[in-house]
Design a protein around this motif. Sequence first.
Motif, PDB file in Angstrom:
ATOM      1  N   SER A 157       0.821  -1.206   0.000  1.00 13.23           N
ATOM      2  CA  SER A 157       0.000   0.000   0.000  1.00 13.23           C
ATOM      3  C   SER A 157       0.856   1.258   0.000  1.00 13.23           C
ATOM      4  CB  SER A 157      -0.926   0.012   1.225  1.00 13.23           C
ATOM      5  OG  SER A 157      -1.856  -1.046   1.171  1.00 13.23           O
ATOM      6  N   ALA A 158       1.912   1.255   0.787  1.00 14.74           N
ATOM      7  CA  ALA A 158       2.795   2.423   0.846  1.00 14.74           C
ATOM      8  C   ALA A 158       3.452   2.669  -0.506  1.00 14.74           C
ATOM      9  CB  ALA A 158       3.852   2.223   1.929  1.00 14.74           C
ATOM     10  N   SER A 159       3.873   1.587  -1.156  1.00 15.46           N
ATOM     11  CA  SER A 159       4.531   1.746  -2.465  1.00 15.46           C
ATOM     12  C   SER A 159       3.567   2.303  -3.500  1.00 15.46           C
ATOM     13  CB  SER A 159       5.113   0.408  -2.937  1.00 15.46           C
ATOM     14  OG  SER A 159       4.090  -0.515  -3.295  1.00 15.46           O
ATOM     15  N   LYS A 160       2.325   1.847  -3.480  1.00 12.52           N
ATOM     16  CA  LYS A 160       1.346   2.307  -4.468  1.00 12.52           C
ATOM     17  C   LYS A 160       0.874   3.732  -4.182  1.00 12.52           C
ATOM     18  CE  LYS A 160       1.322  -1.314  -7.104  1.00 12.52           C
ATOM     19  NZ  LYS A 160       1.852  -1.220  -8.495  1.00 12.52           N
ATOM     20  N   ALA A 161       0.767   4.098  -2.921  1.00 13.85           N
ATOM     21  CA  ALA A 161       0.439   5.483  -2.585  1.00 13.85           C
ATOM     22  C   ALA A 161       1.536   6.413  -3.081  1.00 13.85           C
ATOM     23  CB  ALA A 161       0.248   5.631  -1.075  1.00 13.85           C
ATOM     24  N   ALA A 162       2.774   5.977  -2.934  1.00 15.45           N
ATOM     25  CA  ALA A 162       3.899   6.770  -3.423  1.00 15.45           C
ATOM     26  C   ALA A 162       3.871   6.888  -4.941  1.00 15.45           C
ATOM     27  CB  ALA A 162       5.214   6.150  -2.959  1.00 15.45           C
ATOM     28  N   VAL A 163       3.483   5.836  -5.624  1.00 15.96           N
ATOM     29  CA  VAL A 163       3.378   5.880  -7.085  1.00 15.96           C
ATOM     30  C   VAL A 163       2.374   6.948  -7.516  1.00 15.96           C
ATOM     31  CG1 VAL A 163       2.491   4.602  -9.084  1.00 15.96           C
ATOM     32  CG2 VAL A 163       4.152   3.535  -7.561  1.00 15.96           C
ATOM     33  N   GLU A 164       1.289   7.070  -6.796  1.00 11.13           N
ATOM     34  CA  GLU A 164       0.280   8.068  -7.171  1.00 11.13           C
ATOM     35  C   GLU A 164       0.822   9.484  -7.008  1.00 11.13           C
ATOM     36  OE1 GLU A 164      -3.510   7.283  -5.377  1.00 11.13           O
ATOM     37  OE2 GLU A 164      -3.694   5.322  -6.373  1.00 11.13           O
ATOM     38  N   MET A 165       1.576   9.759  -5.952  1.00  7.73           N
ATOM     39  CA  MET A 165       2.164  11.095  -5.803  1.00  7.73           C
ATOM     40  C   MET A 165       3.277  11.303  -6.820  1.00  7.73           C
ATOM     41  SD  MET A 165       2.143  14.018  -4.640  1.00  7.73           S
ATOM     42  CE  MET A 165       0.880  13.893  -3.368  1.00  7.73           C
ATOM     43  N   PHE A 166       4.047  10.265  -7.112  1.00  8.11           N
ATOM     44  CA  PHE A 166       5.089  10.379  -8.140  1.00  8.11           C
ATOM     45  C   PHE A 166       4.457  10.703  -9.491  1.00  8.11           C
ATOM     46  CE2 PHE A 166       7.951   8.601 -11.365  1.00  8.11           C
ATOM     47  CZ  PHE A 166       9.142   9.222 -11.019  1.00  8.11           C
ATOM     48  N   THR A 167       3.285  10.145  -9.742  1.00 11.41           N
ATOM     49  CA  THR A 167       2.559  10.435 -10.978  1.00 11.41           C
ATOM     50  C   THR A 167       2.254  11.925 -11.087  1.00 11.41           C
ATOM     51  OG1 THR A 167       1.536   8.240 -11.053  1.00 11.41           O
ATOM     52  CG2 THR A 167       0.401  10.017 -12.229  1.00 11.41           C
ATOM     53  N   ARG A 168       1.760  12.518 -10.017  1.00  3.35           N
ATOM     54  CA  ARG A 168       1.395  13.933 -10.051  1.00  3.35           C
ATOM     55  C   ARG A 168       2.622  14.821 -10.255  1.00  3.35           C
ATOM     56  NH1 ARG A 168      -1.595  11.789  -5.487  1.00  3.35           N
ATOM     57  NH2 ARG A 168      -3.766  11.434  -6.103  1.00  3.35           N
TER      58      ARG A 168
END
Length: 252
Positions: A157-168
């Motif tokens: 979950s932490a890795s995927k949440a980070a992916v979403e912010m990296f996307t932005r």
Amino acid sequence: MRLEGRTAVITGGTRGLGRAIAEAFLAEGASVVAAARNPYDIKELADDHEGRLLYQYTDVTDERSVEELMTAACEAYGGVDILVNNAGVSRDGKIARLSVADWNTTLATNLTGVFLCTRAVIGPMTTPGKPAGPGGRIINVSSCVAGRAAVGAGAYSASKAAVEMFTRTSAVELAPKNIRVNCLSPGYIDEGMGKELAANERAWESYRGRLLSDRLGRPEEVGAAAVFLAGGESSYVNGTVVEVNGGLLWAA
């Protein structure tokens, strides 16, 4: 043929959702480089689309391997127009017993791999003399648990949440280069971990009540969303997360 003449690199592209996205892109006319550590049965798909599907061994956690992937795509098809950062792993375990090795493996693949591939594709997407076209597209694959707590999924979950912010952040930085960056967030899909969940009747009954659609999603539904984000129809979509989850986040 919404992606005709376009070249897509898909990490984790030889099975699961990555393969479903590859199939959707091929059906829309794209050439595809399926990047993964194992080819599985991707040759069968390549035989059906002669000359438009290339398998490239890739370890997304290794900088040199990622560079070799982009080089192979450019040599085969002249450049890269679309990148789908789909490769991912899950090392489930409650935080109290989650090992450092499993934590590091999850973050290295799910987050660092996205960073390395994104950085490496900027050049191929912006090569001087490259036809203007609709610009580059980067699609990062997240998960419904990026914004929803799940017991035992701390690292994932932490890795995927980070992916979403990296996307932005990537969307902001790469917009001047005519590269749009979005995130695709699948829910429980009839493939991989979703299929395993549905096979456990007790667990599935618990999760099923959270789905407005009352069913697992189909891999081709994720593929269709990826085609939208990769094509011209999403020209005014940038830096966002597209959820394909059957209404999971809104169920009681």
